[in-house]
Write an enzyme that holds these catalytic residues in place. Structure first.
Site, PDB file in Angstrom:
ATOM      1  N   HIS A  65       0.825  -1.219   0.000  1.00 34.17           N
ATOM      2  CA  HIS A  65       0.000   0.000   0.000  1.00 34.17           C
ATOM      3  C   HIS A  65       0.858   1.267   0.000  1.00 34.17           C
ATOM      4  CE1 HIS A  65      -3.933  -2.036   0.892  1.00 34.17           C
ATOM      5  NE2 HIS A  65      -3.128  -2.942   1.386  1.00 34.17           N
ATOM      6  N   ASN A 138     -10.461  -2.912   2.310  1.00 37.58           N
ATOM      7  CA  ASN A 138     -10.140  -2.924   0.887  1.00 37.58           C
ATOM      8  C   ASN A 138     -11.419  -2.651   0.101  1.00 37.58           C
ATOM      9  OD1 ASN A 138      -7.421  -3.414   1.118  1.00 37.58           O
ATOM     10  ND2 ASN A 138      -7.555  -5.601   0.694  1.00 37.58           N
TER      11      ASN A 138
HETATM   12  C1  HEM Z   1      -2.154 -10.888   7.972  1.00 36.80           C
HETATM   13  C2  HEM Z   1      -2.402 -10.231   6.867  1.00 36.80           C
HETATM   14  C3  HEM Z   1      -1.889  -8.850   6.604  1.00 36.80           C
HETATM   15  C4  HEM Z   1      -0.690  -8.288   6.943  1.00 36.80           C
HETATM   16  C5  HEM Z   1       0.463  -8.960   7.674  1.00 36.80           C
HETATM   17  C6  HEM Z   1      -0.701  -6.933   6.462  1.00 36.80           C
HETATM   18  C7  HEM Z   1       0.350  -6.052   6.560  1.00 36.80           C
HETATM   19  C8  HEM Z   1       0.335  -4.746   6.158  1.00 36.80           C
HETATM   20  C9  HEM Z   1       1.438  -3.839   6.262  1.00 36.80           C
HETATM   21  C10 HEM Z   1       2.798  -4.205   6.826  1.00 36.80           C
HETATM   22  C11 HEM Z   1       1.040  -2.637   5.789  1.00 36.80           C
HETATM   23  C12 HEM Z   1       1.870  -1.377   5.708  1.00 36.80           C
HETATM   24  C13 HEM Z   1       1.518  -0.512   6.900  1.00 36.80           C
HETATM   25  C14 HEM Z   1       2.387   0.695   7.056  1.00 36.80           C
HETATM   26  O1  HEM Z   1       3.571   0.662   6.690  1.00 36.80           O
HETATM   27  O2  HEM Z   1       1.890   1.698   7.604  1.00 36.80           O
HETATM   28  C15 HEM Z   1      -0.320  -2.782   5.383  1.00 36.80           C
HETATM   29  C16 HEM Z   1      -1.092  -1.774   4.885  1.00 36.80           C
HETATM   30  C17 HEM Z   1      -2.425  -1.910   4.628  1.00 36.80           C
HETATM   31  N1  HEM Z   1      -3.181  -3.062   4.708  1.00 36.80           N
HETATM   32 FE1  HEM Z   1      -2.560  -4.861   5.273  1.00 36.80          FE
HETATM   33  N2  HEM Z   1      -1.896  -6.678   5.865  1.00 36.80           N
HETATM   34  C18 HEM Z   1      -2.650  -7.820   5.937  1.00 36.80           C
HETATM   35  C19 HEM Z   1      -3.908  -8.003   5.436  1.00 36.80           C
HETATM   36  C20 HEM Z   1      -4.717  -7.006   5.004  1.00 36.80           C
HETATM   37  C21 HEM Z   1      -6.101  -7.137   4.667  1.00 36.80           C
HETATM   38  C22 HEM Z   1      -6.917  -8.433   4.732  1.00 36.80           C
HETATM   39  C23 HEM Z   1      -6.542  -5.904   4.320  1.00 36.80           C
HETATM   40  C24 HEM Z   1      -7.924  -5.493   3.913  1.00 36.80           C
HETATM   41  C25 HEM Z   1      -8.928  -5.603   4.721  1.00 36.80           C
HETATM   42  C26 HEM Z   1      -5.449  -4.979   4.466  1.00 36.80           C
HETATM   43  C27 HEM Z   1      -5.519  -3.622   4.263  1.00 36.80           C
HETATM   44  C28 HEM Z   1      -4.462  -2.747   4.356  1.00 36.80           C
HETATM   45  C29 HEM Z   1      -4.560  -1.352   4.044  1.00 36.80           C
HETATM   46  C30 HEM Z   1      -5.797  -0.587   3.614  1.00 36.80           C
HETATM   47  C31 HEM Z   1      -3.275  -0.819   4.214  1.00 36.80           C
HETATM   48  C32 HEM Z   1      -2.839   0.608   3.929  1.00 36.80           C
HETATM   49  C33 HEM Z   1      -2.921   1.484   5.148  1.00 36.80           C
HETATM   50  C34 HEM Z   1      -2.528   2.886   4.790  1.00 36.80           C
HETATM   51  O3  HEM Z   1      -3.188   3.484   3.924  1.00 36.80           O
HETATM   52  O4  HEM Z   1      -1.542   3.403   5.353  1.00 36.80           O
HETATM   53  N3  HEM Z   1      -4.352  -5.665   4.875  1.00 36.80           N
HETATM   54  N4  HEM Z   1      -0.728  -4.082   5.593  1.00 36.80           N
END
Ligand code: HEM
Length: 494
Positions: A65, A138
């Site tokens: 992201h 999402n």
């Molecule tokens: C275990 C599964 C998951 C892991 C380990 C994970 C991990 C991460 C990580 C490391 C980031 C970067 C955060 C940052 O640097 O600030 C991120 C961002 C994000 N993730 Fe996940 N994620 C997972 C599953 C999901 C799922 C299922 C969704 C949707 C519902 C999701 C939605 C998002 C969104 C929207 C962001 C962006 C946040 C922003 O705009 O700063 N993630 N995720």
């Protein structure tokens, strides 16, 4: 202390150019040289500071992201949901809460086009009166995998080939073909919704199953849905996507910014599907499996509120790059579930942000709560919170905070217990904390052992030592109680 109060507001405030330390700069156009051409002197402090600062402008981009745009606004509760949750910001219709929202693509880098076939992130930070709640969703209702241990694998399959740094779809299909649970999300990605027209015309879904906890401690499973009031729009063909992205690789960021600047404020309705955990066995799917949707005919959508984005960010770096969301951030009345993806996510975001932004990332103005916050975390890199407010009863006060909510479930055992019957059954004094009496008995035995029966004045002796440390009037109470218990005499500590 108000952390923003003494912040330099802008480098453009003063009449003259200064160093970061505030001293006026002799010349911001020419480096200091020995002759008219050079060489440049190392003592040109401003030059070195300017170039060195430039060299450090970038922070690590998000591992996923990375490409995103944010905007600010408010969330308004429109319906009574007090039967479901005691969350203060959902206390009743009309309650408004400031928010910041970040939309994103998932796979590619910070500067990548916004027309690629990729899920879109839809992250909302609610600055509630009881702390920040982050809902990171999402634009699809489901995810590729159901267990967080596979998250790095699915992301690596979608990321560019580590050899060529080119995204190769055979790698994606290789992963998906070995994970049948991914088919549901695959169908969304390769359908018309796979390339949204922009961020304003996108649905949002919490994807994972959360729990609402009401005032009586009753838990309900919930799925969150965002519906854009201006409808859903997508780019239907890859040719059109190539045209839009070819002309402007930031078209969605620009669309969001321009429409808010023009007073056309994007709006979404928040709805929830609710399931009583006691009825989960009636369904032919696991409600905690994020690769499954909940049928809306069986579990209808229930309106909760509306989200309006009416302000652009003032600075992209501060309010987009430094913005940090995490599913771990919940408030009383909203809790996790045993959804295995969510459980892993609760850990992963704070972990990456401590690395990406540093241990004090939640003190950055965009991430900081707007309510009073209080704990015993100290210092660390880039701490700019004054911790000089500590006073008598500081530790006791920290212990007492949750009681401010009375019997309402707050974070920790009570809220976790509401969500999981087994935690509720086991609830009570955690092992190892059996109560104050044993804590007093042990030192009492020790005092008798050390002092021996012939020593008739252990209490007074300890009281004397305590006094040397200049303790304040209320502090010795516990010590006094312990000594009294040890010897049957109450020492005088004044
Ligand atoms: C275990 C599964 C998951 C892991 C380990 C994970 C991990 C991460 C990580 C490391 C980031 C970067 C955060 C940052 O640097 O600030 C991120 C961002 C994000 N993730 Fe996940 N994620 C997972 C599953 C999901 C799922 C299922 C969704 C949707 C519902 C999701 C939605 C998002 C969104 C929207 C962001 C962006 C946040 C922003 O705009 O700063 N993630 N995720």
């Amino acid at each position: 202390m108000d952390p923003t109060k003494f912040r330099p507001s802008s480098s453009h405030d003063g009449g003259v150019t200064t160093t970061n330390a505030g001293a006026p700069v002799w010349n911001d156009n020419e480096a200091l040289t020995v002759g008219p051409r050079g060489p440049i002197l190392l003592e040109d402090y401003h030059l070195i500071e300017k170039v060195a600062h430039f060299a450090r402008e970038r922070i690590p981009e998000r591992v996923v992201h990375a490409r995103g745009a944010s905007a600010k606004g408010f969330f308004e509760c429109t319906h009574d949901v007090s039967d479901l949750t005691c969350a203060d910001f959902l206390r009743g219709p009309g309650a408004r809460t400031p928010v910041i929202v970040r939309f994103s693509t998932v796979i590619h880098e910070r500067g990548s086009p916004e027309t690629i076939r990729d899920p879109r992130g839809f992250a909302v930070k609610f600055y509630t009166r009881e702390g920040n709640w982050d809902l990171l969703g999402n634009n699809f209702p489901v995810f590729f995998i159901r267990d967080g241990i596979k998250f790095p694998d699915v992301i690596h399959a979608f990321k560019p080939n580590p050899r060529s740094h080119v995204q190769e779809y055979w790698r994606v299909f290789d992963f998906l073909s070995h994970h049948p649970e991914s088919l549901h999300t695959f169908f969304f990605l390769f359908d018309d919704v796979g390339v949204p027209a922009d961020y304003r015309h996108m649905e949002g879904f919490g994807v994972n199953t959360y729990t609402f906890v009401n005032k009586a401690g009753k838990a309900s499973y919930v799925k969150f849905h965002w519906k854009p009031t201006c409808g859903v729009r997508c780019i239907r063909t890859d040719e059109e996507a190539a045209l839009v992205g070819g002309r402007n690789h930031s078209h969605a960021t620009q669309d969001l910014y321009d429409s808010i600047a023009a007073g056309s404020f994007p709006e979404w309705q928040l709805l929830v599907q609710v399931m009583d955990p006691d009825t989960e066995d009636q369904y032919d799917f696991d409600p905690l499996d994020d690769t499954k949707t909940w049928p809306e005919d069986l579990l209808p959508l229930r309106p909760v509120g509306r989200l309006v984005l009416d302000r652009n960010v003032d600075n992209f770096f501060n309010e987009n790059e430094q913005l940090a969301f995490g599913p771990g951030l919940v408030v009383p009345g909203i809790y996790y579930s045993d959804d295995k993806m969510l459980q892993c996510r609760v850990f992963a975001y704070a972990d990456t942000q401590r690395y990406r932004l540093g241990p004090n990332y939640l003190m950055l103005p965009v991430n900081a709560p707007r309510c009073a916050h209080h704990n015993n975390h100290y210092d660390g890199a880039m701490n700019f919170m004054h911790r000089d407010e500590e006073g008598e009863g500081h530790h006791q006060e920290a212990q007492r905070l949750p009681a401010a909510r009375g019997e309402v479930p707050v974070l920790g055992r009570r809220q976790a217990g509401a969500v999981r019957p087994e935690v509720r059954r086991l609830a009570g004094a955690p092992k190892g904390q059996p109560g104050a009496e044993i804590d007093l008995d042990r030192p009492a035995l020790e005092v008798r052992r050390v002092a021996g029966e012939e020593d008739r004045h252990p209490p007074q002796r300890q009281a004397k030592h305590v006094k040397i440390y200049g303790v304040r009037p209320s502090s010795p109470l516990l010590i006094q109680r312990a000594i009294t218990r040890a010897s049957g005499r109450t020492p005088e500590i004044d």
